[in-house]
Design a protein around this motif. Structure first.
Motif, PDB file in Angstrom:
ATOM      1  N   GLN A 176     -38.428   9.716 -24.368  1.00  0.00           N
ATOM      2  CA  GLN A 176     -38.634  10.116 -22.670  1.00  0.00           C
ATOM      3  C   GLN A 176     -40.064  11.437 -22.434  1.00  0.00           C
ATOM      4  O   GLN A 176     -40.074  11.768 -22.021  1.00  0.00           O
ATOM      5  CB  GLN A 176     -37.723  10.505 -21.989  1.00  0.00           C
ATOM      6  CG  GLN A 176     -37.035   9.256 -21.706  1.00  0.00           C
ATOM      7  CD  GLN A 176     -35.254   9.273 -20.577  1.00  0.00           C
ATOM      8  OE1 GLN A 176     -34.950  10.666 -20.936  1.00  0.00           O
ATOM      9  NE2 GLN A 176     -34.513   8.802 -20.264  1.00  0.00           N
ATOM     10  N   THR A 219     -33.823   2.181 -26.234  1.00  0.00           N
ATOM     11  CA  THR A 219     -32.841   0.971 -24.387  1.00  0.00           C
ATOM     12  C   THR A 219     -32.986  -0.339 -25.313  1.00  0.00           C
ATOM     13  O   THR A 219     -31.420   0.043 -24.963  1.00  0.00           O
ATOM     14  CB  THR A 219     -33.668   1.258 -23.485  1.00  0.00           C
ATOM     15  OG1 THR A 219     -34.769   0.909 -23.125  1.00  0.00           O
ATOM     16  CG2 THR A 219     -33.940   2.452 -23.364  1.00  0.00           C
ATOM     17  N   ARG A 271     -28.394  -0.555 -25.427  1.00  0.00           N
ATOM     18  CA  ARG A 271     -27.483  -1.255 -24.808  1.00  0.00           C
ATOM     19  C   ARG A 271     -27.360  -2.354 -25.878  1.00  0.00           C
ATOM     20  O   ARG A 271     -26.360  -2.762 -26.052  1.00  0.00           O
ATOM     21  CB  ARG A 271     -28.167  -2.612 -24.059  1.00  0.00           C
ATOM     22  CG  ARG A 271     -29.055  -0.961 -23.048  1.00  0.00           C
ATOM     23  CD  ARG A 271     -29.588  -2.196 -21.423  1.00  0.00           C
ATOM     24  NE  ARG A 271     -31.039  -2.964 -22.245  1.00  0.00           N
ATOM     25  CZ  ARG A 271     -32.101  -2.396 -21.923  1.00  0.00           C
ATOM     26  NH1 ARG A 271     -32.219  -1.148 -21.586  1.00  0.00           N
ATOM     27  NH2 ARG A 271     -32.998  -3.430 -22.320  1.00  0.00           N
ATOM     28  N   GLU A 286     -26.109   0.652 -18.610  1.00  0.00           N
ATOM     29  CA  GLU A 286     -27.309   0.797 -17.502  1.00  0.00           C
ATOM     30  C   GLU A 286     -26.930   1.948 -17.561  1.00  0.00           C
ATOM     31  O   GLU A 286     -28.183   2.841 -16.985  1.00  0.00           O
ATOM     32  CB  GLU A 286     -27.430  -0.560 -17.452  1.00  0.00           C
ATOM     33  CG  GLU A 286     -27.934  -1.544 -17.370  1.00  0.00           C
ATOM     34  CD  GLU A 286     -28.743  -1.536 -18.356  1.00  0.00           C
ATOM     35  OE1 GLU A 286     -29.930  -1.065 -17.805  1.00  0.00           O
ATOM     36  OE2 GLU A 286     -28.791  -2.712 -19.220  1.00  0.00           O
ATOM     37  N   GLN A 287     -25.907   2.221 -16.756  1.00  0.00           N
ATOM     38  CA  GLN A 287     -25.684   3.434 -16.060  1.00  0.00           C
ATOM     39  C   GLN A 287     -26.252   5.173 -16.598  1.00  0.00           C
ATOM     40  O   GLN A 287     -27.147   6.021 -15.985  1.00  0.00           O
ATOM     41  CB  GLN A 287     -25.103   3.341 -15.105  1.00  0.00           C
ATOM     42  CG  GLN A 287     -24.781   4.798 -14.229  1.00  0.00           C
ATOM     43  CD  GLN A 287     -22.846   5.168 -13.840  1.00  0.00           C
ATOM     44  OE1 GLN A 287     -22.050   4.967 -14.471  1.00  0.00           O
ATOM     45  NE2 GLN A 287     -22.686   5.420 -12.590  1.00  0.00           N
ATOM     46  N   ILE A 306     -28.718   5.323 -19.540  1.00  0.00           N
ATOM     47  CA  ILE A 306     -29.745   5.020 -19.491  1.00  0.00           C
ATOM     48  C   ILE A 306     -30.985   5.525 -18.705  1.00  0.00           C
ATOM     49  O   ILE A 306     -31.632   6.158 -18.971  1.00  0.00           O
ATOM     50  CB  ILE A 306     -29.862   3.746 -19.962  1.00  0.00           C
ATOM     51  CG1 ILE A 306     -29.705   3.137 -22.257  1.00  0.00           C
ATOM     52  CG2 ILE A 306     -31.622   3.010 -20.732  1.00  0.00           C
ATOM     53  CD1 ILE A 306     -29.110   2.165 -22.506  1.00  0.00           C
ATOM     54  N   TYR A 307     -30.170   5.156 -17.571  1.00  0.00           N
ATOM     55  CA  TYR A 307     -31.006   5.079 -15.751  1.00  0.00           C
ATOM     56  C   TYR A 307     -30.623   6.648 -16.093  1.00  0.00           C
ATOM     57  O   TYR A 307     -32.215   7.119 -15.466  1.00  0.00           O
ATOM     58  CB  TYR A 307     -30.732   4.623 -15.419  1.00  0.00           C
ATOM     59  CG  TYR A 307     -31.490   3.097 -15.517  1.00  0.00           C
ATOM     60  CD1 TYR A 307     -31.560   2.465 -15.616  1.00  0.00           C
ATOM     61  CD2 TYR A 307     -29.916   2.075 -14.162  1.00  0.00           C
ATOM     62  CE1 TYR A 307     -32.402   0.908 -16.309  1.00  0.00           C
ATOM     63  CE2 TYR A 307     -30.354   0.570 -14.938  1.00  0.00           C
ATOM     64  CZ  TYR A 307     -31.090  -0.107 -15.456  1.00  0.00           C
ATOM     65  OH  TYR A 307     -31.490  -1.127 -15.415  1.00  0.00           O
ATOM     66  N   ALA A 308     -29.847   7.623 -15.913  1.00  0.00           N
ATOM     67  CA  ALA A 308     -29.736   8.687 -16.200  1.00  0.00           C
ATOM     68  C   ALA A 308     -30.002   9.752 -17.432  1.00  0.00           C
ATOM     69  O   ALA A 308     -30.105  10.611 -16.815  1.00  0.00           O
ATOM     70  CB  ALA A 308     -28.080   8.899 -15.067  1.00  0.00           C
ATOM     71  N   ASN A 341     -32.774  10.554 -17.559  1.00  0.00           N
ATOM     72  CA  ASN A 341     -33.560  11.484 -17.800  1.00  0.00           C
ATOM     73  C   ASN A 341     -33.297  12.514 -17.307  1.00  0.00           C
ATOM     74  O   ASN A 341     -34.333  13.644 -16.917  1.00  0.00           O
ATOM     75  CB  ASN A 341     -35.198  10.742 -17.158  1.00  0.00           C
ATOM     76  CG  ASN A 341     -36.508  11.970 -17.536  1.00  0.00           C
ATOM     77  OD1 ASN A 341     -36.535  12.070 -17.985  1.00  0.00           O
ATOM     78  ND2 ASN A 341     -37.304  11.598 -16.124  1.00  0.00           N
TER      79      ASN A 341
END
Length: 163
Positions: free
Chosen positions: A53, A65, A69, A75-76, A78-80, A82
């Protein structure tokens, strides 16, 4: 210049197979060191994603990613990732690994401050700190390779759990 306008780039594996193999060996040695030190494969994926990132490496973000998984990462999280400092989703160990990863990745910003190293040393033993430094170093090198050669994300599929 956008990727669609870019010129053809060198295929490093084909052009310099010995160096490419040596990089693969370094990666394998770093993974083995992490396994020997009992650093969780899931944590290593967080390290790889976070460095990717910071470096803006689309190819490595796609790869890691997917690997995360495949190892059960949510997912939560991974998305957070950053904005990990702003969430309650990460453990003390993960936070220490992420701040160390950021310091290694952005070494020009502060040269891995003593406070960052001390934070990692509080929750990881020496072999684990070494393994995390190697993991961050290797993914940073791979990020630079993928970006410099314009490796295209999308086709990678995880092979197995626990690499």
């Amino acid at each position: 210049m956008s990727n669609s306008d870019s010129i053809s780039r060198v295929a490093l594996k084909k052009t310099t197979p010995g160096v490419s193999a040596a990089m693969g060996s370094l990666h394998g040695a770093a993974v083995s060191a992490a396994q020997d030190a009992k650093v969780e494969p899931e944590l290593l994926e967080l390290v790889r994603i976070r460095a990717s990132q910071l470096n803006g490496c689309a190819f490595c973000l796609d790869m890691h990613t997917k690997d995360a998984r495949a190892q059960g990462e949510t997912e939560q999280r991974i998305y957070a990732l950053n904005a990990w400092r702003e969430t309650p989703f990460f453990t003390e160990r993960e936070r220490a690994a992420l701040v160390l990863t950021e310091a290694v990745t952005l070494v020009h910003d502060g040269q891995v401050p003593d406070a960052v190293y001390a934070e990692a040393a509080e929750v990881f033993d020496e072999a684990q700190v070494a393994a995390l430094i190697w993991a961050a170093t290797v993914i940073n090198a791979y990020n630079r390779i993928a970006i410099a050669t314009r490796m295209v994300p999308g086709a990678y599929q995880p092979v197995s759990k626990g690499n």
